[in-house]
Design a protein around this motif. Structure first.
Motif, mmCIF file in Angstrom:
data_model
loop_
_atom_site.group_PDB
_atom_site.id
_atom_site.type_symbol
_atom_site.label_atom_id
_atom_site.label_comp_id
_atom_site.label_asym_id
_atom_site.label_seq_id
_atom_site.Cartn_x
_atom_site.Cartn_y
_atom_site.Cartn_z
ATOM 1 N N LEU A 74 51.064 43.223 59.254
ATOM 2 C CA LEU A 74 51.036 41.801 59.064
ATOM 3 C C LEU A 74 49.774 42.245 57.766
ATOM 4 C CD1 LEU A 74 48.963 41.898 62.608
ATOM 5 C CD2 LEU A 74 51.089 41.172 62.074
ATOM 6 N N LEU A 75 49.617 42.452 57.528
ATOM 7 C CA LEU A 75 49.004 42.470 56.034
ATOM 8 C C LEU A 75 49.708 43.414 54.772
ATOM 9 C CD1 LEU A 75 45.008 42.871 57.119
ATOM 10 C CD2 LEU A 75 46.734 40.899 56.496
ATOM 11 N N THR A 76 49.581 42.626 53.599
ATOM 12 C CA THR A 76 50.839 43.545 52.949
ATOM 13 C C THR A 76 49.892 43.470 51.246
ATOM 14 O OG1 THR A 76 51.892 40.937 52.032
ATOM 15 C CG2 THR A 76 52.616 42.703 53.379
ATOM 16 N N PRO A 77 49.790 44.724 50.322
ATOM 17 C CA PRO A 77 49.105 44.219 49.331
ATOM 18 C C PRO A 77 49.461 42.841 48.678
ATOM 19 C CG PRO A 77 50.672 47.099 49.690
ATOM 20 C CD PRO A 77 50.834 45.302 50.230
ATOM 21 N N TYR A 78 48.116 42.765 47.477
ATOM 22 C CA TYR A 78 48.770 41.783 46.980
ATOM 23 C C TYR A 78 49.625 42.143 46.071
ATOM 24 C CZ TYR A 78 47.352 37.838 43.106
ATOM 25 O OH TYR A 78 48.517 36.807 43.145
ATOM 26 N N ASP A 79 49.482 43.145 45.519
ATOM 27 C CA ASP A 79 50.016 43.391 44.399
ATOM 28 C C ASP A 79 50.515 45.322 44.535
ATOM 29 O OD1 ASP A 79 51.038 44.478 42.260
ATOM 30 O OD2 ASP A 79 49.388 44.929 40.533
ATOM 31 N N THR A 80 51.728 44.520 44.965
ATOM 32 C CA THR A 80 52.377 45.819 45.005
ATOM 33 C C THR A 80 52.556 47.436 44.659
ATOM 34 O OG1 THR A 80 55.324 45.105 44.580
ATOM 35 C CG2 THR A 80 54.015 44.414 46.626
ATOM 36 N N THR A 81 51.956 47.392 43.292
ATOM 37 C CA THR A 81 52.286 48.850 42.701
ATOM 38 C C THR A 81 50.449 48.776 42.445
ATOM 39 O OG1 THR A 81 51.505 46.546 40.431
ATOM 40 C CG2 THR A 81 53.779 47.123 40.676
ATOM 41 N N THR A 82 50.002 48.343 43.471
ATOM 42 C CA THR A 82 48.515 48.221 43.897
ATOM 43 C C THR A 82 48.016 49.090 45.192
ATOM 44 O OG1 THR A 82 47.506 46.564 43.142
ATOM 45 C CG2 THR A 82 47.487 48.420 41.178
ATOM 46 N N PRO A 83 48.719 49.691 45.838
ATOM 47 C CA PRO A 83 48.732 49.368 47.112
ATOM 48 C C PRO A 83 47.892 49.754 48.779
ATOM 49 C CG PRO A 83 50.034 50.770 47.232
ATOM 50 C CD PRO A 83 49.756 50.352 45.866
ATOM 51 N N SER A 84 46.311 50.560 47.311
ATOM 52 C CA SER A 84 45.581 51.227 48.276
ATOM 53 C C SER A 84 44.369 50.019 48.568
ATOM 54 C CB SER A 84 44.718 52.246 47.649
ATOM 55 O OG SER A 84 44.280 51.924 46.767
ATOM 56 N N MET A 85 43.863 50.657 49.694
ATOM 57 C CA MET A 85 43.031 50.042 50.002
ATOM 58 C C MET A 85 41.660 49.475 48.922
ATOM 59 S SD MET A 85 40.042 50.084 53.639
ATOM 60 C CE MET A 85 40.321 51.400 53.345
ATOM 61 N N ALA A 86 41.386 50.567 47.667
ATOM 62 C CA ALA A 86 39.993 51.204 47.476
ATOM 63 C C ALA A 86 40.845 50.118 45.989
ATOM 64 C CB ALA A 86 40.246 52.293 46.453
ATOM 65 N N ALA A 102 42.684 46.784 46.474
ATOM 66 C CA ALA A 102 42.612 45.628 46.892
ATOM 67 C C ALA A 102 41.142 45.128 46.366
ATOM 68 C CB ALA A 102 43.171 46.254 48.093
ATOM 69 N N GLN A 103 40.411 45.680 46.137
ATOM 70 C CA GLN A 103 38.742 45.128 46.641
ATOM 71 C C GLN A 103 38.710 43.941 45.278
ATOM 72 O OE1 GLN A 103 35.264 47.767 47.331
ATOM 73 N NE2 GLN A 103 34.221 46.405 46.154
ATOM 74 N N ALA A 104 38.242 43.358 45.543
ATOM 75 C CA ALA A 104 38.118 41.747 44.039
ATOM 76 C C ALA A 104 36.977 42.232 43.733
ATOM 77 C CB ALA A 104 37.994 40.180 44.634
ATOM 78 N N THR A 105 36.960 42.019 42.224
ATOM 79 C CA THR A 105 35.263 42.421 41.472
ATOM 80 C C THR A 105 35.002 41.210 41.480
ATOM 81 O OG1 THR A 105 36.296 44.092 40.599
ATOM 82 C CG2 THR A 105 34.886 43.631 38.650
ATOM 83 N N PRO A 106 33.398 41.631 42.032
ATOM 84 C CA PRO A 106 32.388 40.055 40.955
ATOM 85 C C PRO A 106 32.510 39.646 40.270
ATOM 86 C CG PRO A 106 31.062 42.251 42.631
ATOM 87 C CD PRO A 106 32.578 42.097 42.206
#
Length: 107
Positions: free
Chosen positions: A81-93, A95-99
């Motif tokens: 259901l959810l896919t990486p925004y950038d397939t070259t960086t698939p891990s949850m870590a 996928a974290q946005a930087t404030p």
């Protein structure tokens, strides 16, 4: 307060199913073990945002929870259901946005 915002791609038609997966998960004690105090899911077109809040930086506990069967179950259910925004960086870590700006009103 600590916040982590994860970004993924999704199909908005899956919102109810994704919410249900997290609702079931949040009824377990795993979120408390990780230290999460609040979870908010957002959607914007084909983007999915997952905001997790806690009293302290819980990332170590979150990434350690990957070994927990309950965590793996949620991960497996969400995989299609959810896919990486950038397939070259698939891990949850990754996928974290930087404030880059934070404002709070003071009394």
């Amino acid at each position: 307060m600590y916040r982590a915002l994860m970004v993924r791609r999704w199909n908005p038609d899956d919102a109810e199913r994704i919410a249900g997966i997290f609702a079931e998960h949040d009824r377990t004690d795993l979120p408390a073990q990780i230290g999460a105090t609040r979870r908010t899911l957002f959607g914007f077109h084909d983007l999915y945002f997952h905001l997790i809040e806690a009293e302290d930086d819980f990332r170590e506990r979150l990434f350690a929870a990957v070994a927990d069967d309950r965590f793996r179950s949620v991960d497996t259910q969400l995989a299609g259901l959810l896919t990486p925004y950038d397939t070259t960086t698939p891990s949850m870590a990754q996928a974290q946005a930087t404030p880059f700006y934070d404002w709070r009103r003071t009394a």
